[in-house]
Design a protein around this motif. Structure first.
Motif, PDB file in Angstrom:
ATOM      1  N   UNK A 281       0.854  -1.185   0.000  1.00  0.00           N
ATOM      2  CA  UNK A 281       0.000   0.000   0.000  1.00  0.00           C
ATOM      3  C   UNK A 281       0.890   1.235   0.000  1.00  0.00           C
ATOM      4  N   UNK A 282       0.931   1.934  -1.116  1.00  0.00           N
ATOM      5  CA  UNK A 282       1.743   3.144  -1.235  1.00  0.00           C
ATOM      6  C   UNK A 282       0.882   4.354  -0.856  1.00  0.00           C
ATOM      7  N   UNK A 283       0.712   4.554   0.426  1.00  0.00           N
ATOM      8  CA  UNK A 283      -0.086   5.662   0.930  1.00  0.00           C
ATOM      9  C   UNK A 283      -1.585   5.411   0.916  1.00  0.00           C
ATOM     10  N   UNK A 331      -4.442   6.566   3.721  1.00  0.00           N
ATOM     11  CA  UNK A 331      -3.817   6.562   5.052  1.00  0.00           C
ATOM     12  C   UNK A 331      -2.476   7.303   5.036  1.00  0.00           C
ATOM     13  N   UNK A 332      -2.241   8.062   3.959  1.00  0.00           N
ATOM     14  CA  UNK A 332      -0.939   8.716   3.790  1.00  0.00           C
ATOM     15  C   UNK A 332      -0.677   9.791   4.842  1.00  0.00           C
ATOM     16  N   UNK A 333      -1.755  10.433   5.388  1.00  0.00           N
ATOM     17  CA  UNK A 333      -1.575  11.493   6.383  1.00  0.00           C
ATOM     18  C   UNK A 333      -1.711  10.987   7.820  1.00  0.00           C
ATOM     19  N   UNK A 334      -1.963   9.702   7.972  1.00  0.00           N
ATOM     20  CA  UNK A 334      -2.150   9.143   9.314  1.00  0.00           C
ATOM     21  C   UNK A 334      -0.788   8.770   9.892  1.00  0.00           C
ATOM     22  N   UNK A 358      -3.586  -8.511   4.414  1.00  0.00           N
ATOM     23  CA  UNK A 358      -2.321  -8.079   5.016  1.00  0.00           C
ATOM     24  C   UNK A 358      -1.598  -7.173   4.023  1.00  0.00           C
ATOM     25  N   UNK A 359      -1.052  -6.073   4.514  1.00  0.00           N
ATOM     26  CA  UNK A 359      -0.365  -5.178   3.587  1.00  0.00           C
ATOM     27  C   UNK A 359       0.891  -4.584   4.207  1.00  0.00           C
ATOM     28  N   UNK A 360       1.787  -4.202   3.330  1.00  0.00           N
ATOM     29  CA  UNK A 360       3.034  -3.528   3.697  1.00  0.00           C
ATOM     30  C   UNK A 360       2.858  -2.061   3.368  1.00  0.00           C
ATOM     31  N   UNK A 361       3.019  -1.191   4.358  1.00  0.00           N
ATOM     32  CA  UNK A 361       2.820   0.234   4.130  1.00  0.00           C
ATOM     33  C   UNK A 361       4.111   0.878   3.642  1.00  0.00           C
ATOM     34  N   UNK A 362       3.993   1.626   2.536  1.00  0.00           N
ATOM     35  CA  UNK A 362       5.116   2.407   2.020  1.00  0.00           C
ATOM     36  C   UNK A 362       4.592   3.797   1.717  1.00  0.00           C
ATOM     37  N   UNK A 363       5.348   4.804   2.115  1.00  0.00           N
ATOM     38  CA  UNK A 363       4.903   6.180   1.912  1.00  0.00           C
ATOM     39  C   UNK A 363       4.922   6.530   0.433  1.00  0.00           C
ATOM     40  N   UNK A 364       4.057   7.463   0.051  1.00  0.00           N
ATOM     41  CA  UNK A 364       3.964   7.867  -1.358  1.00  0.00           C
ATOM     42  C   UNK A 364       5.196   8.618  -1.819  1.00  0.00           C
ATOM     43  N   UNK A 365       5.914   9.224  -0.885  1.00  0.00           N
ATOM     44  CA  UNK A 365       7.083  10.031  -1.247  1.00  0.00           C
ATOM     45  C   UNK A 365       8.330   9.206  -1.445  1.00  0.00           C
ATOM     46  N   UNK A 366       8.236   7.905  -1.109  1.00  0.00           N
ATOM     47  CA  UNK A 366       9.444   7.066  -1.194  1.00  0.00           C
ATOM     48  C   UNK A 366       9.872   6.884  -2.640  1.00  0.00           C
TER      49      UNK A 366
END
Length: 366
Positions: A281-283, A331-334, A358-366
């Motif tokens: 999940x990218x953001x 969920x990018x701002x959470x 199940x997911x792996x969180x990665x920020x959108x800015x990465x």
């Protein structure tokens, strides 16, 4: 004269007892007890100042069916200090399997199935063919099969724009004390097989001693190149023993379409995603679901896997329309979500059925 004879015999018995007491075995059942070959990776800690000729008897029994296998090797020399077993010792050994189901599987595959085992190692004196036991040591262990070592990101055959991507995979379970990972990433040339590339091409990354199921792109490694394809694989190992290898995944570095808009084709049905392992999940968490009922609010919650104690609050409200819905949970701002952490989304569908993703969180800015 008799007194002298008894004294000599007593001294010899004392020397034998001391030698036997000084012999021990180094064996890691959680690693070496999984295969027939692994049994021969045990080591013998011999007496400090004495060489001996001995044979080794290995007996493996299972709690449910008794004897699984008994192995008797040919004589070999045991030197002072820690001795690895001589190469090829298994080739000339006498091997007798039990009559149970576990023994049948081990005979055919060389692998021990899940179960409660006792591994006994006995060193038998072969000096003058005495056949006496010099030392015996047993190890008990409940053996569980390893989970597959599954890569998660970058996805197989994906196209990414990041030229220094972080790489993620699922941790190997059950965990083995002292286990580490090795990651190899290399360029995949046109028409080349993945295994051939990993074996013969000069690696971009060849990193050992990784303790976590992820690797940030090493600063010392050269950046990946636009338009090139790469292949990578992760190996779990302990010491000099390989535990398991992952599949070989490939991805391309391609930036032209990195800003393409989200379309209905970007959404996968949550029932399909649930069958996978880790969604990246990218953001945003995006999925499709069918609502055959009236308009309603989606019931869902998210919990942490990497950090289960971290509470996930203030999630956005999601409205469901009648029919097919393309759900986007931003969920990018959470601040509760940490880049590189694993989470689980539980959704209660309008018909009352629950689905977990199940997911792996990665920020959108990465």
């Amino acid at each position: 004269m008799k007194r002298l004879t008894y004294l000599i015999i007593g001294c010899l018995l004392l020397m034998f007892t001391q030698a036997a007491a000084q012999v021990s075995f180094v064996f890691l059942p959680e690693v070496q007890g999984r295969t027939m070959d692994g049994l021969f990776q045990a080591r013998i800690a011999g007496p400090a100042s004495q060489r001996m000729v001995a044979s080794l008897r290995i007996t493996v029994t299972a709690a449910k069916e008794g004897q699984v296998v008994t192995i008797k090797t040919k004589p070999f020399e045991v030197k002072p200090g820690v001795n690895p077993l001589p190469p090829g010792l298994i080739a000339g050994a006498g091997i007798n399997f039990g009559n149970g189901k576990i023994a049948a599987v081990v005979r055919q595959s060389g692998f021990f199935t899940e179960g409660d085992y006792e591994y006994c190692f006995e060193l038998v004196d072969e000096n003058g063919h005495s056949g006496e036991s010099l030392a015996m040591q047993c190890f008990d262990y409940y053996l569980q099969p390893f989970s597959p070592l599954i890569l998660t990101s970058p996805a197989d055959e994906d196209a990414i724009c990041d030229k220094r991507p972080s790489l993620y995979w699922q941790p190997l379970l059950p965990a083995v004390p002292g286990m580490q990972y090795r990651l190899i990433l290399t360029e995949l040339k046109q028409g080349q097989a993945k295994a051939e590339a990993l074996r013969y091409n000069f690696p971009v990354i060849n990193q050992q001693y990784i303790n976590m199921p992820m690797l940030f792109f090493p600063p010392s490694a050269r950046a990946l190149e636009e338009g090139h394809e790469y292949v990578w694989q992760v190996t779990a190992y302990r010491g000099d023993m390989i535990l398991v290898n992952s599949e070989m995944w490939s991805f391309k570095v391609k930036c032209e379409d990195s800003a393409k808009p989200v379309t209905p084709e970007s959404f996968r049905d949550i029932k399909d995603l649930e069958k996978g392992n880790f969604y990246v999940a990218r953001g945003k968490v995006m999925f499709a679901l069918q609502n055959i009922y009236a308009k309603t609010t989606l019931q869902y919650h998210i919990t942490g896997i990497t950090d289960p104690k971290k509470a996930i609050k203030k999630l956005p409200e999601v409205k469901l329309e009648h029919g097919n819905n393309h759900v986007v949970i931003d969920i990018s701002e959470n601040r509760a979500f940490v880049d590189g952490y694993y989470y689980q989304l539980t959704v209660k569908l309008p018909d009352g059925e629950e689905k977990q993703l199940r997911f792996l969180y990665k920020s959108e800015t990465e």
